[in-house]
Every structure is written in C-alpha cells, then in structure tokens.
Design an enzyme around this catalytic site. Structure first.
Site, PDB file in Angstrom:
ATOM      1  N   GLY A  31      32.315  28.816  47.981  1.00 27.23           N
ATOM      2  CA  GLY A  31      32.994  27.432  48.089  1.00 27.23           C
ATOM      3  C   GLY A  31      34.121  27.423  47.113  1.00 27.23           C
ATOM      4  CG  LEU A  33      36.275  27.577  50.637  1.00 31.11           C
ATOM      5  CD1 LEU A  33      36.066  27.524  52.070  1.00 31.11           C
ATOM      6  CD2 LEU A  33      35.536  28.885  50.257  1.00 31.11           C
ATOM      7  CG  HIS A  34      41.124  29.902  46.247  1.00 31.53           C
ATOM      8  ND1 HIS A  34      41.288  31.226  46.806  1.00 31.53           N
ATOM      9  CD2 HIS A  34      40.252  29.971  45.406  1.00 31.53           C
ATOM     10  CE1 HIS A  34      40.509  32.057  46.438  1.00 31.53           C
ATOM     11  NE2 HIS A  34      39.873  31.388  45.292  1.00 31.53           N
ATOM     12  CG  HIS A  37      37.635  31.392  49.399  1.00 31.89           C
ATOM     13  ND1 HIS A  37      38.292  30.705  48.454  1.00 31.89           N
ATOM     14  CD2 HIS A  37      36.895  32.056  48.846  1.00 31.89           C
ATOM     15  CE1 HIS A  37      37.406  30.920  47.314  1.00 31.89           C
ATOM     16  NE2 HIS A  37      36.412  32.011  47.598  1.00 31.89           N
ATOM     17  CD  GLN A  61      26.989  35.854  43.294  1.00 33.71           C
ATOM     18  OE1 GLN A  61      26.497  35.887  44.508  1.00 33.71           O
ATOM     19  NE2 GLN A  61      28.241  36.005  43.161  1.00 33.71           N
ATOM     20  N   GLY A 148      37.285  40.155  49.712  1.00 31.16           N
ATOM     21  CA  GLY A 148      38.509  40.226  48.795  1.00 31.16           C
ATOM     22  C   GLY A 148      38.616  41.567  48.003  1.00 31.16           C
ATOM     23  CE  LYS A 150      40.303  36.924  41.134  1.00 31.10           C
ATOM     24  NZ  LYS A 150      38.892  36.559  41.120  1.00 31.10           N
ATOM     25  CB  SER A 186      39.783  32.807  40.569  1.00 27.65           C
ATOM     26  OG  SER A 186      38.702  32.570  40.162  1.00 27.65           O
ATOM     27  CB  SER A 187      36.528  28.953  42.829  1.00 25.24           C
ATOM     28  OG  SER A 187      36.459  29.607  44.109  1.00 25.24           O
TER      29      SER A 187
HETATM   30  P1  AMP Z   1      33.964  33.785  45.733  1.00 23.08           P
HETATM   31  O1  AMP Z   1      34.097  32.455  46.656  1.00 23.08           O
HETATM   32  O2  AMP Z   1      34.648  33.827  44.538  1.00 23.08           O
HETATM   33  O3  AMP Z   1      32.504  34.433  45.683  1.00 23.08           O
HETATM   34  O4  AMP Z   1      34.777  34.672  46.800  1.00 23.08           O
HETATM   35  C1  AMP Z   1      34.396  34.840  48.124  1.00 23.08           C
HETATM   36  C2  AMP Z   1      35.234  35.825  48.809  1.00 23.08           C
HETATM   37  O5  AMP Z   1      36.717  35.588  48.711  1.00 23.08           O
HETATM   38  C3  AMP Z   1      35.110  37.337  48.012  1.00 23.08           C
HETATM   39  O6  AMP Z   1      35.038  38.296  48.891  1.00 23.08           O
HETATM   40  C4  AMP Z   1      36.218  37.332  47.343  1.00 23.08           C
HETATM   41  O7  AMP Z   1      36.717  38.709  46.896  1.00 23.08           O
HETATM   42  C5  AMP Z   1      37.474  36.586  48.119  1.00 23.08           C
HETATM   43  N1  AMP Z   1      38.431  36.074  47.225  1.00 23.08           N
HETATM   44  C6  AMP Z   1      38.365  35.406  46.052  1.00 23.08           C
HETATM   45  N2  AMP Z   1      39.792  35.288  45.523  1.00 23.08           N
HETATM   46  C7  AMP Z   1      40.536  35.953  46.378  1.00 23.08           C
HETATM   47  C8  AMP Z   1      41.879  36.157  46.215  1.00 23.08           C
HETATM   48  N3  AMP Z   1      42.944  35.557  45.482  1.00 23.08           N
HETATM   49  N4  AMP Z   1      42.576  36.844  47.393  1.00 23.08           N
HETATM   50  C9  AMP Z   1      41.700  37.410  48.295  1.00 23.08           C
HETATM   51  N5  AMP Z   1      40.490  37.062  48.222  1.00 23.08           N
HETATM   52  C10 AMP Z   1      39.757  36.424  47.357  1.00 23.08           C
END
Ligand code: AMP
Length: 282
Positions: A31, A33-34, A37, A61, A148, A150, A186-187
């Site tokens: 969540g 989200l940007h 995502h 985690q 991602g 990332k 990044s969140s």
């Molecule tokens: P998270 O919500 O941070 O757990 O991320 C969820 C998914 O979004 C994961 O697969 C991340 O690798 C991907 N993600 C997060 N930030 C980015 C980004 N800047 N570019 C591409 N994918 C991302």
C-alpha cells in the site's frame, strides 16, 4: 473494481475467473501506492484479463525494531490508484485474516538468494516475504505475478521460491520507476525531511558513478565499489548499510565483472532506510 477483506471472497472470485477461462495477474503490495506500483498494475492489466492487487502491510516481514506501526497507509487513495491503473479487485485483509491465532507454518528459504544484503541486515525478512507471497499465490492462483526490480533481491527470492515449490505462476520483473532527479520511488520516501530528500540522491548518483566506470571498461570490482561508496559517503546525512556487486539471479557477490552484475545498496538517510540498485552488466 471489487474490494475484498476476506480470503474466501478472493478465492471464490479467482476460481470463477478460472472457470470462465480468464487470465489473472497478481500485484502484491504493502500500500501507500505510487507510480512504481501503478506501473506494475498497468503491466498486469495489459497482459491479463483480470488484475488482483493485494494491499497488506505484512507484519511478518518487519523486524521488532522496524517501522511496522508507522508504515504509511492511505487505503482511500490506494484504491483510487488501483482502479485508475486497471485493477479488477483489491484484496485488503487484516493481519488476523492471514495470520489467525495459532498460525505457525512458514516458508523459509535457507540458502541461495535470500542470504546476504537485506537477508543479512533484516533477519526474518524473507521468511515473512516468502510466507505471505506463497499464501497470496495459493489463494489467487494467478497466471502471472508482478514484482519491481527496485526490490531486486526480493524478486530473485520469489523466482527461486516459485521454482523450488513448483508453483505454476509466471514471475514478471518490472523496471524501477524513478523521480525526475533519479531517486527511486518508495513508500518510505515520505519519511524523508527536505534535507534528507535532497541528500538521498547520493544513492542513485553513486550507482551511476559505478556504472560509468564499468561502461568505460577498465575498472575492477574494488574500483567500482570505491567510486559508489565515495559518492554516497560524500553526503554527511547518509550511512551505508550494505553495498555490493552481486549476480542478479543468486544475489551472491561476483568475483569480477565478466558476467551479469548488479550493484545493490541500502543506505540510511537519518532513520529511513532506502534501497536501490542498478544493473551494471547484463
Ligand atoms: P511495496 O509496497 O514496497 O512492498 O512494493 C510492492 C511492489 O512494488 C514490489 O514488487 C516492489 O518492488 C514494487 N515497487 C516499489 N517501488 C517501485 C518502484 N520505484 N519502481 C518499480 N516497482 C516498485
């Protein structure tokens, strides 16, 4: 777009789509989200008839001293972004829904890509990631799941887990989405003060400095790592957690630059831990 909190609803909807012969893509997220995502959801919507986005801040985690309680949350904005990006269903379970009292079965990766880097800095992190992703893959039974680049180590770990457990889902890696100046979205960027936000650029600029040396063709691993480290450490607000040149498949350190090489780093800006990476050699 449907919003579901309960396992049974997601399972039934997934099964109904399977019966209708519709392909399903899954995008697991925590969540807040940007655009990063959104790029995953859009890719899933292009390649599948239906898209499930999970929004779940997975307590498993997070380490005991990490930011579970303060992790940013905004379900209203998130569901809007999901709908605009092409999601069919948002799965937003409570922690008790996924981990009811008595829960005690985990997916643990004991070697390979889960060792080192975030696996070393955050004990138990990949046990939490593997367990929740295995549960989501099992519940939704997607044809494809999107992650991602990332979180390059997470992507390598999930690929390994899916292979090891013979799960039928194709794992799709998506490119890193960055701000105009290069900072990876990044969140956790929301934690940064204005000074930290300016200073955080040292991470991407360090990776670029390493990349330039590799492109020039006459650097060894030590020279590349020194250049990245020097750019990051030139920033007084930054403290390196790890910095390494690794094989992008197994995440082990590479002895030289002859094969595929990923430069991966985690850096504290104040109390905020940011990660980023760049593929220096394909
Ligand atoms: P998270 O919500 O941070 O757990 O991320 C969820 C998914 O979004 C994961 O697969 C991340 O690798 C991907 N993600 C997060 N930030 C980015 C980004 N800047 N570019 C591409 N994918 C991302």
């Amino acid at each position: 777009m449907q919003i579901c909190q309960h396992i049974e609803d997601v399972r039934q909807q997934g099964a109904a789509w399977q019966r209708e012969g519709l392909s399903v893509g899954l995008v697991p997220t925590m969540g807040y989200l940007h655009r990063g995502h959104a790029s995953l959801i859009e890719a899933a919507a292009r390649e599948n008839a239906r898209v499930v986005v999970s929004i779940f801040v997975n307590p498993l985690q997070f380490g005991p001293t990490e930011d579970l309680a303060s992790y940013p949350r905004d379900l209203g904005r998130d569901t809007e972004l999901c709908e605009q990006s092409g999601a069919s269903l948002v799965f937003n379970p409570s922690p008790e829904e996924l981990y009811p009292p008595g829960f005690c079965s985990y997916v643990i990766m004991e070697a390979g890509p889960s060792l080192g880097l975030c696996g070393a800095s955050r004990p138990g992190h990949f046990r939490g990631v593997c367990t929740v992703v295995a549960k989501l893959l099992h519940l939704v039974q997607p044809h494809r799941a999107y992650f991602g680049q990332k979180d390059a180590q997470q992507l390598a770990v999930i690929r390994r887990m899916v292979l090891d457990l013979n799960l039928p889902t194709a794992i799709i890696g998506c490119p890193i989405v960055r701000e105009a100046d290069g900072l990876a979205l990044s969140s956790r960027n929301t934690y940064l003060s204005p000074e930290e936000r300016r200073a955080a650029l040292c991470l991407y600029e360090g990776l670029l400095a390493g990349n330039n040396l590799v492109k020039a063709g006459d650097a060894d691993t030590e020279v590349v790592l020194r250049a990245v480290r020097e750019r990051i450490e030139a920033e007084p607000l930054a403290r390196i957690d790890y910095l390494a040149l690794v094989d992008p498949l197994d995440m082990r350190p590479v002895p030289d630059l002859s094969g595929p090489t990923l430069c991966a780093a985690a850096v504290y800006m104040g109390t905020t831990r940011l990660i980023d990476n760049l593929l220096l050699k394909d």
